[in-house]
Motif scaffolding. Structure first.
Motif, PDB file in Angstrom:
ATOM      1  N   PHE A   1      -5.968  -3.538  -6.339  1.00 32.09           N
ATOM      2  CA  PHE A   1      -5.473  -2.717  -7.442  1.00 32.09           C
ATOM      3  C   PHE A   1      -6.446  -2.654  -8.602  1.00 32.09           C
ATOM      4  N   MET A  25      -5.763   4.464 -12.292  1.00 34.97           N
ATOM      5  CA  MET A  25      -4.389   4.828 -12.000  1.00 34.97           C
ATOM      6  C   MET A  25      -3.980   5.990 -12.888  1.00 34.97           C
ATOM      7  N   ALA A  67       2.092  -1.637  -7.241  1.00 37.85           N
ATOM      8  CA  ALA A  67       1.172  -1.260  -6.165  1.00 37.85           C
ATOM      9  C   ALA A  67       0.923  -2.423  -5.209  1.00 37.85           C
ATOM     10  N   LEU A  99       3.040   2.485  -3.353  1.00 35.46           N
ATOM     11  CA  LEU A  99       3.323   2.568  -4.775  1.00 35.46           C
ATOM     12  C   LEU A  99       4.818   2.795  -4.933  1.00 35.46           C
ATOM     13  N   ASN A 128      -0.382  -6.174 -10.553  1.00 40.58           N
ATOM     14  CA  ASN A 128      -0.559  -4.946  -9.766  1.00 40.58           C
ATOM     15  C   ASN A 128       0.408  -3.852 -10.213  1.00 40.58           C
ATOM     16  N   THR A 129       0.551  -3.696 -11.500  1.00 39.14           N
ATOM     17  CA  THR A 129       1.537  -2.763 -12.034  1.00 39.14           C
ATOM     18  C   THR A 129       0.931  -1.922 -13.147  1.00 39.14           C
ATOM     19  N   GLU A 146       7.583   3.483  -7.883  1.00 40.40           N
ATOM     20  CA  GLU A 146       7.920   3.735  -9.287  1.00 40.40           C
ATOM     21  C   GLU A 146       9.358   3.329  -9.553  1.00 40.40           C
ATOM     22  N   CYS A 162       3.316   8.011  -9.907  1.00 36.20           N
ATOM     23  CA  CYS A 162       2.072   7.306 -10.168  1.00 36.20           C
ATOM     24  C   CYS A 162       1.150   7.511  -8.959  1.00 36.20           C
ATOM     25  N   GLY A 214       3.111   7.567  -5.209  1.00 39.78           N
ATOM     26  CA  GLY A 214       4.431   7.006  -5.040  1.00 39.78           C
ATOM     27  C   GLY A 214       5.438   8.085  -4.702  1.00 39.78           C
ATOM     28  N   CYS A 217       5.170   1.116 -12.151  1.00 38.50           N
ATOM     29  CA  CYS A 217       4.685   1.463 -10.822  1.00 38.50           C
ATOM     30  C   CYS A 217       4.028   0.219 -10.239  1.00 38.50           C
ATOM     31  N   VAL A 240      -3.006   6.448  -7.250  1.00 37.36           N
ATOM     32  CA  VAL A 240      -4.220   5.638  -7.282  1.00 37.36           C
ATOM     33  C   VAL A 240      -5.431   6.553  -7.189  1.00 37.36           C
TER      34      VAL A 240
END
Length: 124
Positions: free
Chosen positions: A29, A34, A24, A4, A77-78, A6, A96, A115, A22, A98
């Protein structure tokens, strides 16, 4: 391995807006919730906002409700955190993370990848 990254943190003035991102990689994802957390100097890390895997459910800490907006783009993926009407008390390192599942709880222990953080400083 999940990564991750950021970005978007900087020094801003009281009342300004800022958007954090962020990005990923390394996990599917779109299947996972998140969250955004923050940690101010001398304080514990705290929940800011969370979004479920498909964006269908969102929750915020009371301190940021009405000012911050979390969103996600599963195609990129953000996950994002739009921060408006920033206050000096929003100053912190923002992380951030997961979720372990599809949801986005407010508990740190429910997240398993983090992250490196991005610094947000709000001057008065």
């Amino acid at each position: 391995q999940v990564q991750l990254v950021e970005s978007g943190g900087k020094l801003v003035q009281h009342g300004d807006s800022l958007r954090l991102s962020c990005a990923a990689s390394g996990r599917t994802f779109a299947r996972f919730g998140m969250g955004w957390f923050r940690q101010a100097p001398g304080k514990e890390r705290e929940f800011v906002a969370g979004i479920t895997w498909n964006g269908g459910s969102i929750n915020y800490a009371d301190s940021v409700k009405g000012r911050f907006t979390i969103s996600r783009d599963n195609g990129k993926n953000t996950v994002y955190l739009q921060m408006n009407s920033l206050k000096p008390e929003d100053t912190a390192v923002y992380y951030c993370a997961v979720s372990r599942g599809w949801d986005a709880p407010a508990t740190i222990g429910d997240y398993d990848y983090w992250g490196q953080g991005t610094q947000v400083t709000v001057s008065s």
